[in-house]
Write an enzyme that holds these catalytic residues in place. Structure first.
Site, short mmCIF file in Angstrom:
data_model
loop_
_atom_site.label_atom_id
_atom_site.label_comp_id
_atom_site.label_asym_id
_atom_site.label_seq_id
_atom_site.Cartn_x
_atom_site.Cartn_y
_atom_site.Cartn_z
N THR A 97 0.84 -1.19 0.00
CA THR A 97 0.00 0.00 0.00
C THR A 97 0.88 1.25 0.00
O THR A 97 2.02 1.23 0.48
CB THR A 97 -0.91 0.05 1.24
OG1 THR A 97 -0.08 0.24 2.42
CG2 THR A 97 -1.72 -1.22 1.40
N GLU A 98 0.33 2.33 -0.53
CA GLU A 98 1.00 3.64 -0.47
C GLU A 98 -0.06 4.72 -0.22
O GLU A 98 -1.06 4.79 -0.94
CB GLU A 98 1.72 3.96 -1.78
CG GLU A 98 2.96 3.11 -2.05
CD GLU A 98 4.16 3.50 -1.21
OE1 GLU A 98 4.08 4.50 -0.46
OE2 GLU A 98 5.19 2.80 -1.33
N VAL A 99 0.17 5.53 0.81
CA VAL A 99 -0.68 6.69 1.06
C VAL A 99 0.19 7.94 1.09
O VAL A 99 1.42 7.85 1.17
CB VAL A 99 -1.48 6.56 2.38
CG1 VAL A 99 -2.46 5.41 2.30
CG2 VAL A 99 -0.55 6.39 3.56
#
Length: 304
Positions: A272-274
Site C-alpha cells: 500500500t501507499e498513502v
C-alpha cells in the site's frame, strides 16, 4: 525537479564508510518507539499472542522486534501476514498495522491465522528514516543473507514459523521528505541521477508483476475509496513512472527488487501507499486507509 546537491559526499562518487558514518552522525531521535509503538503492542497481550522475534543490535534493549498473532493458531487455516514500518519513517504503515489489530483483526481470526509485524524498523521509526543506521534500505534487502538485520529478522521469523503465507499486505506511505531528503540522499549514496520526482496525491497499490491478482487489488481499492481518495495517474498515465495495471494500481517485480512484498511465496500480495502530505488527507485518514486496504483484501479472500 532538478537533481539536488546533497550535503554529504562528492557528486559523482559513491559513498564509502566515511560518508556513511558522516550521515549516521547527523541522525537523531525525534519520537519514541516505546511510547508510540511498544506501549500499544503490549496492551494487546490479553487479546493476542505477542511474541518477540528479535532485537536490533544497534540497541537491543531499546529496539526489540515484536510480532502479534491471533490466538488459537490453527495450521488448517490460511495465514495472513501484515507488515508495517519496513521504512520506519512511514508512520501510517506502523500505526495502520496497530489499528488493524486493535479494531479489526479479531473479526477475521476465525477464518484466518493473523500475523502482524507492526514496526520492522524501529530505529528508522524513531529517527524518521527510510534507511537503517548502515545507510541500507531494508525494503531492498529481503533476500538470503540480507545485509539489513531488520529484513533478516523477518525472514527468520517466517522460516521459524514454517507456515505457508496465503496473503501478504505490506503497509507503506510516501511523504514530501522523499523529495527533500530521501531521494537526494539515495542519489548521493549511489552516485546516480534521479529523473522521476513524482509523488502521487492519494492512495495506490503496488502488486507483483509476475502474480498481479487484479481482482484482489480492485477489492482493496474499492474499500479504500470509502475512506480516502485514490491517486490519479500523472500526465503520462503513470504512477511513479510505472504504467497502471488498473485504476490506482501498478506492479513491481517484488522479489527481484528485494521488496518486503516479495519475502514470501504468497498467492495474494500487495504494497500500500498513502500520501499524508496531501491537502485532501491527514495522518488519521491515512491510518484508516491502511486499515481499509487490509479489510478490503481479507473480505475479498473470504468471498472466494
Amino acid at each position: 525537479m532538478d537533481q539536488q546537491v546533497y550535503a554529504i559526499g562528492v557528486k559523482g562518487q559513491k559513498w564509502g564508510d566515511a560518508e556513511k558514518a558522516q550521515w549516521l552522525n547527523v541522525q537523531s531521535v525525534k519520537r519514541s518507539y516505546q511510547d508510540e509503538v511498544l506501549t500499544k503492542v503490549n496492551a494487546l497481550k490479553a487479546r493476542f499472542d505477542v511474541e518477540q522475534y528479535g532485537a536490533l543490535s544497534y540497541d537491543a534493549e531499546r529496539y526489540p522486534l515484536f510480532a502479534v498473532k491471533s490466538k488459537n493458531w490453527d495450521l488448517t487455516k490460511p495465514t495472513i501476514l501484515v507488515t508495517g514500518g519496513v521504512h520506519g519513517y512511514e508512520t501510517s504503515g506502523v500505526q495502520g498495522a496497530i489499528r488493524f489489530i486493535e479494531t479489526k483483526a479479531e473479526q477475521y481470526a476465525e477464518q484466518f491465522n493473523i500475523l502482524v509485524t507492526p514496526c520492522i524498523s524501529p530505529w528508522g521509526y524513531e529517527t524518521i528514516n527510510r534507511w537503517n543506521p548502515k545507510a541500507i534500505d531494508p525494503n531492498r534487502s529481503f533476500y538470503a543473507d540480507s545485509p539489513a538485520e531488520e529484513s533478516a529478522a523477518l525472514i527468520k521469523l517466517l522460516a521459524d514459523l514454517g507456515v505457508e503465507i496465503f496473503a501478504h499486505i505490506d503497509l507503506h506511505e510516501t511523504t514530501d521528505t522523499d523529495n527533500s531528503e530521501f531521494r537526494p540522499a539515495l542519489a548521493a549514496r549511489d552516485a546516480v541521477e534521479h529523473t522521476n520526482w513524482n509523488i502521487p496525491d492519494g492512495f495506490y497499490l503496488v502488486g507483483d508483476t509476475i502474480n498481479p491478482q487484479d481482482a484482489f487489488q480492485t477489492a482493496m481499492i474499492k474499500s479504500v475509496e470509502q475512506v480516502t481518495h485514490i491517486a490519479p495517474a500523472d500526465e503520462d498515465g503513470k504512477l511513479i513512472g510505472v504504467e497502471l495495471s488498473q485504476f490506482g494500481v501498478i506492479n513491481y517485480a517484488t522479489k527481484a527488487l528485494g521488496l518486503c512484498a516479495g519475502v514470501t511465496d504468497a498467492k495474494y500480495v500487495t504494497t500500500t501507499e498513502v500520501y499524508p502530505d496531501s491537502p485532501l488527507s491527514d495522518d488519521e485518514n491515512c491510518i484508516l486507509a491502511q486499515v481499509a486496504a487490509i479489510t478490503g483484501g481479507l473480505d475479498y479472500l473470504l468471498s472466494l
